[in-house]
Motif scaffolding. Structure first.
Motif, PDB file in Angstrom:
ATOM      1  N   SER B  29     -12.993 -37.268  -0.094  1.00  0.00           N
ATOM      2  CA  SER B  29     -12.642 -37.667  -1.458  1.00  0.00           C
ATOM      3  C   SER B  29     -13.536 -36.986  -2.494  1.00  0.00           C
ATOM      4  CB  SER B  29     -12.762 -39.184  -1.622  1.00  0.00           C
ATOM      5  OG  SER B  29     -11.629 -39.823  -1.072  1.00  0.00           O
ATOM      6  N   LEU B  30     -14.639 -36.416  -2.043  1.00  0.00           N
ATOM      7  CA  LEU B  30     -15.560 -35.775  -2.986  1.00  0.00           C
ATOM      8  C   LEU B  30     -15.175 -34.330  -3.303  1.00  0.00           C
ATOM      9  CD1 LEU B  30     -18.828 -37.313  -1.598  1.00  0.00           C
ATOM     10  CD2 LEU B  30     -17.902 -37.616  -3.900  1.00  0.00           C
ATOM     11  N   VAL B  31     -14.104 -33.831  -2.681  1.00  0.00           N
ATOM     12  CA  VAL B  31     -13.735 -32.431  -2.914  1.00  0.00           C
ATOM     13  C   VAL B  31     -13.442 -32.182  -4.395  1.00  0.00           C
ATOM     14  CG1 VAL B  31     -11.940 -30.699  -2.488  1.00  0.00           C
ATOM     15  CG2 VAL B  31     -12.922 -31.963  -0.563  1.00  0.00           C
ATOM     16  N   ILE B  32     -12.593 -33.016  -4.992  1.00  0.00           N
ATOM     17  CA  ILE B  32     -12.225 -32.780  -6.392  1.00  0.00           C
ATOM     18  C   ILE B  32     -13.411 -33.005  -7.331  1.00  0.00           C
ATOM     19  CG2 ILE B  32     -10.722 -33.586  -8.279  1.00  0.00           C
ATOM     20  CD1 ILE B  32      -8.469 -33.735  -6.111  1.00  0.00           C
ATOM     21  N   PRO B  33     -14.164 -34.121  -7.171  1.00  0.00           N
ATOM     22  CA  PRO B  33     -15.373 -34.252  -7.990  1.00  0.00           C
ATOM     23  C   PRO B  33     -16.329 -33.060  -7.810  1.00  0.00           C
ATOM     24  CG  PRO B  33     -14.873 -36.336  -6.931  1.00  0.00           C
ATOM     25  CD  PRO B  33     -13.890 -35.342  -6.385  1.00  0.00           C
ATOM     26  N   ALA B  34     -16.509 -32.593  -6.577  1.00  0.00           N
ATOM     27  CA  ALA B  34     -17.439 -31.472  -6.354  1.00  0.00           C
ATOM     28  C   ALA B  34     -16.927 -30.208  -7.035  1.00  0.00           C
ATOM     29  CB  ALA B  34     -17.630 -31.231  -4.859  1.00  0.00           C
ATOM     30  N   LEU B  35     -15.606 -30.021  -7.035  1.00  0.00           N
ATOM     31  CA  LEU B  35     -15.063 -28.848  -7.730  1.00  0.00           C
ATOM     32  C   LEU B  35     -15.305 -28.960  -9.240  1.00  0.00           C
ATOM     33  CD1 LEU B  35     -11.730 -28.327  -5.739  1.00  0.00           C
ATOM     34  CD2 LEU B  35     -13.629 -26.687  -5.903  1.00  0.00           C
ATOM     35  N   TRP B  36     -15.118 -30.167  -9.768  1.00  0.00           N
ATOM     36  CA  TRP B  36     -15.409 -30.363 -11.195  1.00  0.00           C
ATOM     37  C   TRP B  36     -16.868 -30.042 -11.512  1.00  0.00           C
ATOM     38  CZ3 TRP B  36     -12.499 -29.943 -15.030  1.00  0.00           C
ATOM     39  CH2 TRP B  36     -11.236 -30.541 -15.123  1.00  0.00           C
ATOM     40  N   ILE B  37     -17.758 -30.608 -10.725  1.00  0.00           N
ATOM     41  CA  ILE B  37     -19.194 -30.411 -11.004  1.00  0.00           C
ATOM     42  C   ILE B  37     -19.535 -28.920 -10.901  1.00  0.00           C
ATOM     43  CG2 ILE B  37     -21.531 -30.971 -10.225  1.00  0.00           C
ATOM     44  CD1 ILE B  37     -20.269 -33.657  -9.115  1.00  0.00           C
ATOM     45  N   SER B  38     -18.939 -28.249  -9.924  1.00  0.00           N
ATOM     46  CA  SER B  38     -19.173 -26.808  -9.783  1.00  0.00           C
ATOM     47  C   SER B  38     -18.662 -26.060 -11.009  1.00  0.00           C
ATOM     48  CB  SER B  38     -18.441 -26.259  -8.551  1.00  0.00           C
ATOM     49  OG  SER B  38     -18.843 -26.949  -7.399  1.00  0.00           O
ATOM     50  N   GLN B  39     -17.480 -26.448 -11.455  1.00  0.00           N
ATOM     51  CA  GLN B  39     -16.914 -25.748 -12.610  1.00  0.00           C
ATOM     52  C   GLN B  39     -17.745 -25.998 -13.867  1.00  0.00           C
ATOM     53  OE1 GLN B  39     -12.674 -25.049 -12.871  1.00  0.00           O
ATOM     54  NE2 GLN B  39     -12.633 -26.037 -14.869  1.00  0.00           N
ATOM     55  N   TRP B  40     -18.268 -27.225 -14.001  1.00  0.00           N
ATOM     56  CA  TRP B  40     -19.130 -27.502 -15.156  1.00  0.00           C
ATOM     57  C   TRP B  40     -20.386 -26.632 -15.092  1.00  0.00           C
ATOM     58  CZ3 TRP B  40     -18.407 -33.421 -13.970  1.00  0.00           C
ATOM     59  CH2 TRP B  40     -17.159 -33.831 -14.458  1.00  0.00           C
ATOM     60  N   GLN B  41     -20.894 -26.385 -13.911  1.00  0.00           N
ATOM     61  CA  GLN B  41     -22.116 -25.576 -13.785  1.00  0.00           C
ATOM     62  C   GLN B  41     -21.812 -24.079 -13.855  1.00  0.00           C
ATOM     63  OE1 GLN B  41     -24.740 -26.545 -10.420  1.00  0.00           O
ATOM     64  NE2 GLN B  41     -25.353 -24.386 -10.290  1.00  0.00           N
ATOM     65  N   ASN B  42     -20.764 -23.669 -13.144  1.00  0.00           N
ATOM     66  CA  ASN B  42     -20.523 -22.240 -12.922  1.00  0.00           C
ATOM     67  C   ASN B  42     -19.472 -21.644 -13.858  1.00  0.00           C
ATOM     68  OD1 ASN B  42     -21.052 -19.952 -11.076  1.00  0.00           O
ATOM     69  ND2 ASN B  42     -18.866 -20.153 -10.584  1.00  0.00           N
ATOM     70  N   GLY B  43     -18.695 -22.500 -14.518  1.00  0.00           N
ATOM     71  CA  GLY B  43     -17.661 -21.990 -15.411  1.00  0.00           C
ATOM     72  C   GLY B  43     -16.303 -21.820 -14.743  1.00  0.00           C
ATOM     73  N   TYR B  44     -16.295 -21.531 -13.464  1.00  0.00           N
ATOM     74  CA  TYR B  44     -15.038 -21.379 -12.739  1.00  0.00           C
ATOM     75  C   TYR B  44     -15.295 -21.532 -11.240  1.00  0.00           C
ATOM     76  CZ  TYR B  44     -16.471 -16.637 -11.454  1.00  0.00           C
ATOM     77  OH  TYR B  44     -17.136 -15.573 -10.932  1.00  0.00           O
ATOM     78  N   ILE B  45     -14.204 -21.563 -10.465  1.00  0.00           N
ATOM     79  CA  ILE B  45     -14.327 -21.774  -9.024  1.00  0.00           C
ATOM     80  C   ILE B  45     -14.288 -20.411  -8.326  1.00  0.00           C
ATOM     81  CG2 ILE B  45     -13.372 -22.980  -7.015  1.00  0.00           C
ATOM     82  CD1 ILE B  45     -14.242 -24.875  -9.304  1.00  0.00           C
ATOM     83  N   SER B  46     -15.445 -19.938  -7.924  1.00  0.00           N
ATOM     84  CA  SER B  46     -15.519 -18.656  -7.209  1.00  0.00           C
ATOM     85  C   SER B  46     -15.389 -18.919  -5.702  1.00  0.00           C
ATOM     86  CB  SER B  46     -16.866 -17.993  -7.502  1.00  0.00           C
ATOM     87  OG  SER B  46     -17.901 -18.805  -6.980  1.00  0.00           O
ATOM     88  N   LYS B  47     -15.307 -17.858  -4.956  1.00  0.00           N
ATOM     89  CA  LYS B  47     -15.258 -17.983  -3.499  1.00  0.00           C
ATOM     90  C   LYS B  47     -16.500 -18.697  -2.969  1.00  0.00           C
ATOM     91  CE  LYS B  47     -13.233 -14.609  -0.400  1.00  0.00           C
ATOM     92  NZ  LYS B  47     -13.160 -13.177  -0.109  1.00  0.00           N
TER      93      LYS B  47
END
Ligand SMILES: Cc1cc2nc3c(=O)[nH]c(=O)nc-3n(C[C@H](O)[C@H](O)[C@H](O)COP(=O)(O)O)c2cc1C
Ligand code: SF4
Ligand code: FES
Lengths: 438, 164
Positions: B29-47
């Motif tokens: 269930s943490l996949v989507i939250p983790a993607l959000w947090i990554s995007q907030w930090q990194n700007g986008y979802i890289s490989k």
């Protein structure tokens, strides 16, 4: 008849988001009453008497839904608030979340207590970052007052409540897609049965309601099911939020007794068509409900049965108003673009059907329509709705057929004359579609 | 360079961790939250982000990638500092949003979906933002701007241009 504010009471007061203000206006009294003076069975009775129906679009009676849950069954059981609000034209849930978040939380705790559920999630669409922050803050306040967590109000009942943030997918509004999304998966709707009451989140018994449905619960318990029911009609109990937008003098969210005459709402409360123009049509309940013509609105009441008798649906109560200048072919085409973008792609009839509808409406709009196109659309429809996993198939076919049937001559004008060929604008649109569609 | 959470992202991730059951299903269930947090930090979802999210949620990169591509708000490439999202759904278009969108792109010198050469602005068309009563609606990053007109948008852009 004027507005009848149950949920919207005090909603525009400054500071109503804070728990103190909410409590000063009677907030959390319903919860105290439910937990200290009533048994779960009595709460369920009041909900049944209230005639509250789900406000997420389908209008299923809440009391019946609650009775599907076996309160004493062992193991985790879940409560979900559907705050994915994505049906085009709908903007009521966002208002409750940002301006009066505690009324949702209070309703959820009462529901959880009644059904014996231990954990709740509020699934908020990703775009709603401000409402998400507002809900988080309110949940924190409710914990600090002892309304959430362990041993609520000293009754020994435990309930935890959390927010969740979606990430841009209309289909996650379908409750089974929503649960898959909460489980960290692609938001694919599930085949039903089994229904969420048996096999919901993590395969456990789960109850899902719309934001507005939960918001009605605390006032019902505080004032009684009978009181609430009598605010509406015998079949459509209580009040409903209506969001009106488009070519209307006073757009906004209004709370009306179910059964309020359309004419009074539209003319007296919302001020009628903007700029004194003539009315061409309305969509009564969000983009998935069939369009209605002015003569069909005569004598219509704003309740589930009356709107259905006119061939449409109350849906989410999202009224979109079109004045006489509106190009209905453009409206249909734009609505179809939305559906083509949002189909989850699991079922072939829906996925391909959406693209075909979008392509055909596109060529009509771009002045390249063929004489047989409208018949093709009618014919295609037969193969879509009945052959899909979720209601999305019907949700686009039904309103599209209403557009082409009720505005046939406009579509034929486009087909025969291609009369609105504004090439420059259309080219730009085409390009943007390619990008958004990729 | 491999991606990993910085300290504040990690704190945020732990906060989310408390919301779900402590078992493999709960971690997924943490996949989507983790993607959000990554995007907030990194700007986008890289490989790299995909691999990292798979690792910390106990899932497969392929699963995380499947989730990333399903949800339109997860960006798969860098966008401008100000991400202009114009709703052009039914009500907003009735109120002129489609024209505002096309003309704003022209003024920015970009095509829909593109980013200006200074990296400041990206303009895209989005579906109903749930604010139709005060349409046309524009979302810039996390924030909504309502009752938009061409000149209002122009003013906003000038403001953003001046901002650091
Ligand atoms: C395609 C689709 C989209 C939906 N979107 C929403 C939504 O955004 N919000 C909502 O509350 N219900 C939505 N629903 C209805 C839910 O599946 C579900 O019936 C509802 O959340 C139950 O709540 P209620 O009983 O309070 O109406 C949608 C259904 C479908 C098929
Ligand atoms: S009907 Fe459409 S949206 Fe629903 S599951 Fe099938 S493909 Fe997905
Ligand atoms: S149509 Fe644009 S916010 Fe709803």
């Amino acid at each position: 008849m004027a507005e009848n504010k149950v949920i919207l009471d005090h909603i525009d007061d400054a500071g109503e988001q804070a728990i103190e203000a909410y409590q000063a206006h009677g907030g959390y009294k319903g919860l105290e009453k439910a937990m200290k003076q009533m048994t779960p069975a009595q709460i369920l009775d009041e909900i049944k008497i209230s005639n509250l129906r789900g406000r997420g679009g389908a209008g299923f009676p809440a009391g019946i839904k609650w009775s599907f849950i076996k309160r004493d069954a062992p193991g985790p059981k879940y409560l979900i608030c559907n705050a994915d609000e994505g049906e085009p034209g709908t903007f009521k849930d966002r208002k409750i979340m940002t301006s009066k978040p505690h009324i949702i939380i209070e309703g959820m705790i009462i529901a959880a207590y009644c059904m014996g559920l231990d954990t709740g999630y509020i699934y908020i669409r990703g775009e709603f970052f401000e409402p998400y922050q507002a809900m988080d803050k309110a949940i924190e306040e409710a914990y600090s007052k002892g309304f959430l967590g362990k041993n609520i109000l000293g009754t020994g009942f435990n309930f935890d409540l959390h927010t969740y943030l979606g990430a841009g997918a209309y289909i996650c509004g379908d409750e089974t897609a929503l649960m898959n999304s909460l489980e960290g998966k692609r938001g694919y709707p599930r085949l039903k049965p089994p229904f969420p009451a048996q096999f919901g989140l993590y395969g456990r018994p789960t109850t899902v309601h719309n934001v507005e449905t939960f918001a009605a619960v605390a006032p019902i318990i505080a004032n009684g099911g009978k009181w609430y029911s009598e605010l509406g009609t015998p079949k459509s109990g209580g009040t409903k939020l209506f969001g009106i937008s488009g070519h209307v003098e006073r757009p906004g969210v209004y709370e009306l007794s179910l059964g309020t005459p359309w004419k009074e709402f539209f003319e007296d409360i919302a001020g009628g068509v903007r700029g004194g123009k003539k009315l061409k049509a309305i969509i009564p309940g969000g983009s998935s409900t069939p369009v209605l013509l002015p003569h069909e609105l005569e004598g219509m009441l704003l309740d589930y049965e009356s709107i259905q008798s006119k061939g449409s649906m109350l849906g989410t109560g999202a009224v979109i108003v079109f004045d006489e200048t509106t190009d209905m072919v453009k409206v249909a085409y734009r609505a179809m673009k939305f559906y083509a973008h949002e189909s989850c792609g699991q079922c072939t009839p829906c996925r391909e059907g959406c693209d075909w509808y979008y392509d055909i409406l596109g060529r009509i709009y771009h002045g390249e329509g063929r004489i047989e196109d409208l018949d093709t659309l009618e014919d295609l429809a037969k193969y879509i709705g009945p052959n899909t996993i979720c209601a999305f198939g019907d949700a686009f076919v039904t309103p599209m057929l209403a557009f082409i049937r009720k505005f046939r001559s406009e579509f034929m004008d486009y087909i025969e004359k291609g009369k609105y060929g504004l090439q420059a604008v259309l080219d730009a649109e085409k390009k943007s579609e390619e990008i958004n569609h990729a | 360079m491999a991606f990993s959470f910085n300290e504040s992202s990690m704190n945020e991730f732990h906060k989310w961790g408390k919301k779900f059951p402590e078992n493999p299903e709960g971690r997924r269930s943490l996949v989507i939250p983790a993607l959000w947090i990554s995007q907030w930090q990194n700007g986008y979802i890289s490989k790299d982000v995909v691999n990292y999210v798979a690792e910390i949620t106990g899932t497969e990169p392929l699963h995380v990638w499947g989730v990333t591509t399903f949800y339109t708000m997860f960006k798969r490439e860098k966008t401008g500092k100000f991400f202009l999202q114009f709703c052009t759904n039914i009500t907003c278009t009735l109120m002129g949003a489609d024209q505002i969108f096309v003309n704003t792109c022209k003024k920015l010198g970009i095509k829909p979906g593109e980013t200006t050469s200074d990296g400041k602005f990206t303009a895209v068309e989005v579906e109903c933002l749930g604010a139709c009563g005060s349409s046309p609606t524009l979302q810039v990053n996390d924030k909504y701007y309502t009752h938009m007109t061409e000149s209002e948008v122009e003013k906003l852009i000038a403001e953003f241009r001046g901002a650091k």
